[in-house]
Design a protein around this motif. Structure first.
Motif, short mmCIF file in Angstrom:
data_model
loop_
_atom_site.label_atom_id
_atom_site.label_comp_id
_atom_site.label_asym_id
_atom_site.label_seq_id
_atom_site.Cartn_x
_atom_site.Cartn_y
_atom_site.Cartn_z
N PHE A 127 20.96 3.37 55.62
CA PHE A 127 20.10 2.52 54.78
C PHE A 127 20.52 2.67 53.31
O PHE A 127 20.89 3.76 52.87
N THR A 128 20.39 1.58 52.56
CA THR A 128 20.67 1.60 51.13
C THR A 128 19.55 0.91 50.38
O THR A 128 19.24 -0.26 50.66
N ILE A 129 18.95 1.62 49.46
CA ILE A 129 17.91 1.05 48.62
C ILE A 129 18.54 0.57 47.32
O ILE A 129 19.43 1.23 46.76
N SER A 130 18.10 -0.58 46.84
CA SER A 130 18.61 -1.12 45.59
C SER A 130 17.53 -1.99 44.96
O SER A 130 16.53 -2.31 45.60
N ARG A 131 17.76 -2.37 43.73
CA ARG A 131 16.80 -3.22 43.05
C ARG A 131 17.51 -4.13 42.07
O ARG A 131 18.57 -3.80 41.55
N ASP A 132 16.90 -5.27 41.82
CA ASP A 132 17.38 -6.22 40.82
C ASP A 132 16.22 -6.43 39.86
O ASP A 132 15.29 -7.20 40.15
#
Length: 122
Positions: A68-73
């Motif tokens: 899993f990879t968490i990211s944000r914009d």
């Protein structure tokens, strides 16, 4: 507080991928630490991943690390969770949460979405 709406859940076969999104409304999204939690039927809610406001630091649960990879914009006020190599044990309702403290405990977060269901078939 910030209002959160998750999307992107669904039914997928084991080994498949999904990307969850969490749209935030309200001001100052970038000030919030954002986390993902999940709750399987009959089980307690558990931590999945967290990301700082700038996106520079993350923590993952051991069970999802490497998959899993968490990211944000921050320009789009949106949080993501990219999930690959999904397993049946990943089946759960997934919730995004916002808070001001960086950590894995649910008590650090005071705004929660309504959840999106992820079902992984074997």
């Amino acid at each position: 507080q910030v209002q959160l709406v998750e999307s992107g859940g669904g039914l997928v076969q084991a080994g498949g991928s999904l990307r969850l999104s969490c749209a935030a409304s309200g001001r100052s999204f970038s000030h919030y630490v954002m986390g993902w939690f999940r709750q399987a039927l009959g089980k307690e809610r558990e931590f999945v991943a967290v990301i700082t406001g700038s996106g520079s630091n993350t923590i993952y649960a051991n069970s999802v690390k490497g998959r899993f990879t968490i990211s944000r914009d921050n320009a789009k006020n949106t949080l993501y969770l990219q999930m690959i190599s999904l397993k049946p044990e990943d089946t759960a309702a997934y919730y995004c949460a916002a808070g001001l403290g960086f950590g894995t405990g649910a008590r650090l977060y005071d705004s929660w979405g309504q959840g999106t269901q992820v079902t992984v078939s074997s």
